[in-house]
Design a protein around this motif. Structure first.
Motif, mmCIF file in Angstrom:
data_model
loop_
_atom_site.group_PDB
_atom_site.id
_atom_site.type_symbol
_atom_site.label_atom_id
_atom_site.label_comp_id
_atom_site.label_asym_id
_atom_site.label_seq_id
_atom_site.Cartn_x
_atom_site.Cartn_y
_atom_site.Cartn_z
ATOM 1 N N PRO A 122 4.709 8.154 -8.214
ATOM 2 C CA PRO A 122 3.482 7.348 -8.288
ATOM 3 C C PRO A 122 3.719 5.857 -8.446
ATOM 4 C CG PRO A 122 3.854 8.515 -10.355
ATOM 5 C CD PRO A 122 4.873 9.024 -9.385
ATOM 6 N N ASN A 123 4.917 5.438 -8.893
ATOM 7 C CA ASN A 123 5.195 4.014 -9.119
ATOM 8 C C ASN A 123 6.226 3.457 -8.150
ATOM 9 O OD1 ASN A 123 3.488 3.868 -11.489
ATOM 10 N ND2 ASN A 123 5.075 5.022 -12.563
ATOM 11 N N LEU A 124 6.485 4.155 -7.060
ATOM 12 C CA LEU A 124 7.488 3.702 -6.086
ATOM 13 C C LEU A 124 7.038 2.414 -5.421
ATOM 14 C CD1 LEU A 124 10.151 4.441 -4.628
ATOM 15 C CD2 LEU A 124 8.764 5.589 -2.906
ATOM 16 N N GLU A 125 7.950 1.423 -5.380
ATOM 17 C CA GLU A 125 7.643 0.127 -4.771
ATOM 18 C C GLU A 125 8.495 -0.170 -3.552
ATOM 19 O OE1 GLU A 125 8.123 -2.779 -7.784
ATOM 20 O OE2 GLU A 125 6.455 -2.053 -9.017
ATOM 21 N N THR A 126 9.725 0.346 -3.503
ATOM 22 C CA THR A 126 10.651 0.031 -2.414
ATOM 23 C C THR A 126 11.265 1.319 -1.893
ATOM 24 O OG1 THR A 126 11.175 -2.087 -3.465
ATOM 25 C CG2 THR A 126 12.658 -1.314 -1.734
ATOM 26 N N LEU A 127 11.270 1.485 -0.562
ATOM 27 C CA LEU A 127 11.858 2.654 0.091
ATOM 28 C C LEU A 127 12.742 2.167 1.227
ATOM 29 C CD1 LEU A 127 12.069 5.739 0.483
ATOM 30 C CD2 LEU A 127 10.060 5.595 1.967
#
Length: 538
Positions: free
Chosen positions: A365-370
């Motif tokens: 839910p808090n992923l910012e960079t992939l």
């Protein structure tokens, strides 16, 4: 009043005001006196700390003092082949030259020789161990103490990263393993330890090694090839040895290749360990290793790297996906950055884990960079169900991800971006544009490793601009690896166009000029934009 044919009055600083001419002042004499003085300081008066930073910058090698990753989407710079980049061998040669310049530089630069030490064969291990032991003896004599009181003395106090590589089968003597233990005991301030083992470790070696490694160890890299769990070749994970290092921040296990992982999963127990400070965790795309990580306590974890090259080729993708979902149920809410590393094969086959697993809002839910490779499969969504196979194990995207801001796509080149040649890379770019509704917070898409300015294809800027305009219409910046947004600008008439770029990535003001030819005709120009900066390029 001075006559035209008279020579100027000669000023004598030693004479003071008595030698002043009618038009001279005391301030002029003072300025000239200061200018004639020899500077009281030169380069030899610089502090030792400043010299040390200069030497360290001149001999810098990536991942020498630390294996912690930086920002994976940091802007890159073209390689300067004229100046070249430091290699470990060239860096060591420079360090050896620095300590031979003079006595003062030797005192400053000696510690650079020991910051990163790589030990391979038995002869090198024994020689380095003897060097540390003799330096401790000399240091203890200098302070007038016993050898036992010289714990923090000797050259071993400068070792920050110790890397042990065991590749040959001849490293089976007891003396070799004892030398490794002694070397570790002579390095009380070590922060990084890297162990690369091609053959199984002898019984009893690992507990002794963990006993002599400093408890303040911050980063650990462990590599084991062709591990067979059935014969107990995975002791570092099955014991509580890692509890000896409560200050670990980086745990890199991506190169532990377990050959019989799927057969041993049902009968292989793992203990639960609390890692209160681990922020970076690297694992192979292996179900067994994912199960191990899901059973650990990682309250500070924020960066996860999954390496497909560290897992065997026989990994069953549905099983790997299942174990990854269990891992995300336990630690997914802490993740801010996820990086998927591809396999080293030339077959361009995707890895066993699909990126859609991380795009489920409940998973991270808090992923910012992939960051992922262009060979991976694009995620299926509810908007293209006619392409979706009901028997597929890939999770279906049904809800938008609220926090994903940055995406990096590796492995791109200009040959994969021509619109008339559909590729897997184009499928990713099209999916990010067409399914923009699933990524409402997306701001940036970058291509690490692919720089338009270094491409030899004359149509590379135009092709990349075509994709940039598609992303611009969707409200997203598409940047190459250098962090540049390429756009088109229409100019009318034969004139000189100059654009001030403002502060670029390096903080310098840049200006580039383009000239248009012809009367009344327009010209298309590729405009490079690095953040707020603008540079017009023909």
């Amino acid at each position: 009043m001075q006559l035209p044919d008279e020579s100027p009055t000669q000023l004598d600083p030693e004479a003071g005001d008595a030698s002043l001419g009618p038009s001279s002042t005391s301030a002029d004499v003072h300025v000239e006196h200061i200018a004639r003085q020899t500077p009281a300081t030169d380069h030899t008066s610089l502090p030792h700390e400043l010299w040390l930073e200069i030497f360290r910058c001149a001999t810098r090698v990536p991942r020498s003092r630390s294996i912690a990753p930086g920002d994976p989407l940091a802007p890159e710079r073209p390689v300067d082949y004229a100046r070249r980049m430091n290699s470990p061998i060239e860096s060591m040669r420079t360090k050896c030259v620095l300590v031979r310049v003079c006595r003062a530089w030797r005192i400053i630069a000696t510690e650079l020789l020991y910051e990163h030490v790589v030990l391979g064969g038995p002869h090198r291990v024994e020689t380095f161990c003897r060097t540390l032991r003799e330096s401790r003896k000399e240091a203890s004599k200098a302070v007038g103490g016993a050898l036992e009181s010289a714990e923090g003395l000797g050259h071993g106090r400068w070792v920050k990263h110790l890397e042990v590589q065991r590749w040959a089968r001849s490293h089976l003597t007891l003396c070799y393993w004892q030398s490794i233990i002694r070397t570790v005991s002579y390095c009380p301030r070590m922060r990084v330890f890297s162990g690369l083992w091609q053959q199984p470790l002898p019984d009893g070696f690992l507990p002794v090694l963990a006993q002599y490694l400093p408890p303040t160890l911050q980063e650990l890299y462990w590599q084991q090839d062709s591990v067979l769990v059935a014969v107990n070749e995975l002791p570092i994970l099955t014991t509580m040895i890692l509890t000896n290092f409560p200050t670990l921040r980086v745990l890199d296990l991506r190169k532990i290749c377990v050959l019989d992982a799927e057969r041993s999963m049902q009968h292989f127990p793992f203990g639960t360990i609390t890692f209160p400070h681990v922020q970076y965790l690297a694992l192979p795309a292996c179900p067994l290793m994912l199960r191990y990580a899901s059973q650990q306590v990682l309250p500070a974890l924020c960066y996860l790297a999954l390496d497909a090259s560290g897992a065997p080729r026989t990994v069953y993708p549905p099983l790997a996906t299942k174990e990854l979902l269990n891992f995300l149920d336990r630690h997914g809410e802490h993740l801010r950055t996820v990086e998927l590393l591809p396999s080293n094969t030339l077959s361009q086959r995707p890895g066993p884990i699909n990126i859609s697993v991380f795009l489920i809002p409940n998973a991270c839910p808090n992923l910012e960079t992939l960051i992922f490779d262009c060979r991976e499969k694009p995620p299926p969504t509810v908007l293209d169900l006619y392409h979706y196979n009901a028997t597929s194990s890939l999770p279906l995207l049904e809800e938008p991800h609220p926090t994903l801001r940055r995406i990096g796509i590796r492995g791109l080149d200009i040959g994969r971006l021509y619109p008339n040649k559909p590729t897997q890379a184009q499928a990713h770019l099209d999916a990010l544009v067409q399914y923009r509704v699933f990524f409402p917070a997306l701001e940036l898409v970058r291509t690490p490793g692919f720089l338009i300015g270094t491409s030899t294809d004359m149509y590379a800027p135009e092709v990349f601009v075509w994709w940039t305009e598609k992303f611009e219409a969707a409200g997203v910046d598409l940047q190459d690896g250098e962090g540049v947004v390429w756009l088109l600008e229409e100019e009318q008439g034969p004139k000189m166009h100059k654009a001030n770029t403002g502060p670029g990535p390096g903080g310098d003001e840049k200006e580039k000029e383009t000239k248009t030819d012809g009367e009344g005709g327009g010209v298309s120009e590729a405009k490079a934009v690095a953040g707020p900066s603008v540079a017009v390029v023909c």
